[in-house]
Scaffold this active site. Structure first.
Site, mmCIF file in Angstrom:
data_model
loop_
_atom_site.group_PDB
_atom_site.id
_atom_site.type_symbol
_atom_site.label_atom_id
_atom_site.label_comp_id
_atom_site.label_asym_id
_atom_site.label_seq_id
_atom_site.Cartn_x
_atom_site.Cartn_y
_atom_site.Cartn_z
ATOM 1 C CB SER A 1 -6.233 -9.788 13.077
ATOM 2 O OG SER A 1 -7.575 -9.612 13.506
ATOM 3 C CE1 TYR B 1 -7.834 -10.635 7.938
ATOM 4 C CE2 TYR B 1 -8.910 -10.787 10.078
ATOM 5 C CZ TYR B 1 -8.036 -10.142 9.219
ATOM 6 O OH TYR B 1 -7.359 -9.029 9.647
HETATM 7 P P1 NAD Z 1 -6.488 -2.825 3.293
HETATM 8 O O1 NAD Z 1 -7.325 -3.715 2.427
HETATM 9 O O2 NAD Z 1 -6.632 -1.358 3.147
HETATM 10 O O3 NAD Z 1 -4.943 -3.176 3.148
HETATM 11 C C1 NAD Z 1 -4.453 -4.414 2.703
HETATM 12 C C2 NAD Z 1 -3.426 -4.160 1.629
HETATM 13 O O4 NAD Z 1 -2.832 -5.397 1.229
HETATM 14 C C3 NAD Z 1 -4.025 -3.515 0.374
HETATM 15 O O5 NAD Z 1 -3.242 -2.403 0.006
HETATM 16 C C4 NAD Z 1 -3.929 -4.615 -0.662
HETATM 17 O O6 NAD Z 1 -3.768 -4.136 -1.980
HETATM 18 C C5 NAD Z 1 -2.687 -5.357 -0.164
HETATM 19 N N1 NAD Z 1 -2.593 -6.708 -0.703
HETATM 20 C C6 NAD Z 1 -3.546 -7.652 -0.757
HETATM 21 N N2 NAD Z 1 -3.089 -8.754 -1.373
HETATM 22 C C7 NAD Z 1 -1.794 -8.493 -1.727
HETATM 23 C C8 NAD Z 1 -0.786 -9.226 -2.407
HETATM 24 N N3 NAD Z 1 -1.014 -10.467 -2.871
HETATM 25 N N4 NAD Z 1 0.439 -8.659 -2.567
HETATM 26 C C9 NAD Z 1 0.680 -7.416 -2.118
HETATM 27 N N5 NAD Z 1 -0.249 -6.652 -1.490
HETATM 28 C C10 NAD Z 1 -1.469 -7.190 -1.302
HETATM 29 O O7 NAD Z 1 -6.809 -3.262 4.797
HETATM 30 P P2 NAD Z 1 -6.153 -2.806 6.181
HETATM 31 O O8 NAD Z 1 -7.268 -2.764 7.147
HETATM 32 O O9 NAD Z 1 -5.293 -1.625 6.015
HETATM 33 O O10 NAD Z 1 -5.266 -4.101 6.539
HETATM 34 C C11 NAD Z 1 -3.858 -4.088 6.658
HETATM 35 C C12 NAD Z 1 -3.456 -5.261 7.553
HETATM 36 O O11 NAD Z 1 -3.989 -5.052 8.852
HETATM 37 C C13 NAD Z 1 -4.013 -6.608 7.070
HETATM 38 O O12 NAD Z 1 -3.044 -7.632 7.289
HETATM 39 C C14 NAD Z 1 -5.202 -6.809 7.980
HETATM 40 O O13 NAD Z 1 -5.523 -8.162 8.127
HETATM 41 C C15 NAD Z 1 -4.692 -6.194 9.260
HETATM 42 N N6 NAD Z 1 -5.727 -5.806 10.212
HETATM 43 C C16 NAD Z 1 -6.596 -4.797 9.933
HETATM 44 C C17 NAD Z 1 -7.555 -4.460 10.889
HETATM 45 C C18 NAD Z 1 -8.552 -3.351 10.656
HETATM 46 O O14 NAD Z 1 -9.472 -3.211 11.479
HETATM 47 N N7 NAD Z 1 -8.414 -2.542 9.624
HETATM 48 C C19 NAD Z 1 -7.615 -5.145 12.106
HETATM 49 C C20 NAD Z 1 -6.705 -6.163 12.338
HETATM 50 C C21 NAD Z 1 -5.751 -6.482 11.388
#
Ligand code: NAD
Length: 253
Positions: free
Chosen positions: A144, A157
């Site tokens: 991120s 985070y």
């Molecule tokens: P999200 O919450 O939809 O997805 C995260 C997923 O991880 C969920 O499906 C959740 O069930 C799973 N998860 C959590 N703990 C877990 C565990 N212990 N074992 C297995 N699965 C687990 O959020 P997202 O926005 O789709 O995020 C996905 C990735 O992208 C993350 O690493 C997040 O930090 C990163 N990210 C997202 C954004 C954004 O703006 N959406 C920006 C930068 C980085």
């Protein structure tokens, strides 16, 4: 260069794929004919996604139970794979919001357990198996821009994503000798169902104005960078941290 074509028949494991970006990346891989394995804590939550992956064109689509914080679950996930793995996508992550002064240490531990230890555990298990099989491997860590800059209310985070960035560099250094590449994709703020309400509020709108391109990302804005890192289109890239953020990291001070 047709990046997507390079996914055809390749086996991709995506963690945390029951929602958001993980589900999006899984569909992207499926549309390009990859073998897609998706991991999530509640496997039944993936049933409809697996059906969609299959009808989108995946060479195969499977779900495995996976809790990245649980060592036994990590090993069981790899044991459950039905074909050699080409690419591991460490996507699972959590973000718990609170000001640092009020953050319970249990929340700090939970974020580290998933975002840092979980990424390391998955990478280590994949790395050991590729090394032992004398197979090349590829890891894409979803980091991120908060691993490089900071914002209020998400300190654990931000710390965790800085660790993912550094893990990417360190593992790339150690594992290049095994033919294992490790890169990070660092998204900026991507609009998903989870954060859409926030971005409609005055603080959310103010945040969008600080993005040089004046808009949030869409999941598909990540596709080209994801395909570059997740395929053999980038054979001499390892240890790279690739932000895709509408210029947010360059916002003026
Ligand atoms: P999200 O919450 O939809 O997805 C995260 C997923 O991880 C969920 O499906 C959740 O069930 C799973 N998860 C959590 N703990 C877990 C565990 N212990 N074992 C297995 N699965 C687990 O959020 P997202 O926005 O789709 O995020 C996905 C990735 O992208 C993350 O690493 C997040 O930090 C990163 N990210 C997202 C954004 C954004 O703006 N959406 C920006 C930068 C980085």
């Amino acid at each position: 260069m047709d990046l997507g074509a390079r996914l055809a028949g390749k086996h991709i494991l995506i963690t945390g794929a029951s929602s958001g970006l993980g589900a999006h990346f899984a569909m992207l891989c499926a549309r390009h004919g990859a073998r897609v394995t998706v991991g999530a804590r509640r496997k039944e939550k993936l049933d409809s996604l697996v059906a969609e992956l299959a009808s989108a064109g995946a060479a195969s689509a499977r779900a495995v139970s996976l809790d990245v914080t649980d060592e036994a679950s990590v090993k069981a996930c790899f044991d459950a794979l039905d074909a050699p793995l080409d690419t591991l996508v460490n996507n699972a992550g959590i973000a718990l919001s609170s000001m640092a002064i009020d953050t319970p240490l249990a929340d700090f531990d939970a974020v580290m357990a998933t975002n840092v230890r979980g990424v390391f555990a998955m990478a280590q298990e994949a790395g050991r198996r590729w090394r032992d099989a004398r197979q090349p491997g590829n890891i894409v860590n979803i980091a991120s821009i908060l691993g490089q800059r900071v914002a209020g209310g998400v300190t654990p985070y931000a710390i965790s994503k800085a660790a993912v960035k550094q893990a990417t560099h360190a593992l790339a250094l150690e594992w290049a000798r095994f033919g294992i590449r490790v890169n990070a994709l660092a998204p900026g703020y991507i609009e998903t169902e989870i954060n859409a309400a926030f971005f409609a509020t005055p603080p959310g709108e103010a945040m969008i104005k600080r993005i040089p391109m004046r808009r949030l990302g869409k999941p598909e804005d990540l596709d080209a960078a994801f395909l570059l890192l997740a395929t053999d289109a980038s054979p001499w890239m390892t240890g790279t941290y690739l932000p895709v953020d509408g210029g947010h990291l360059c916002s003026g001070l």
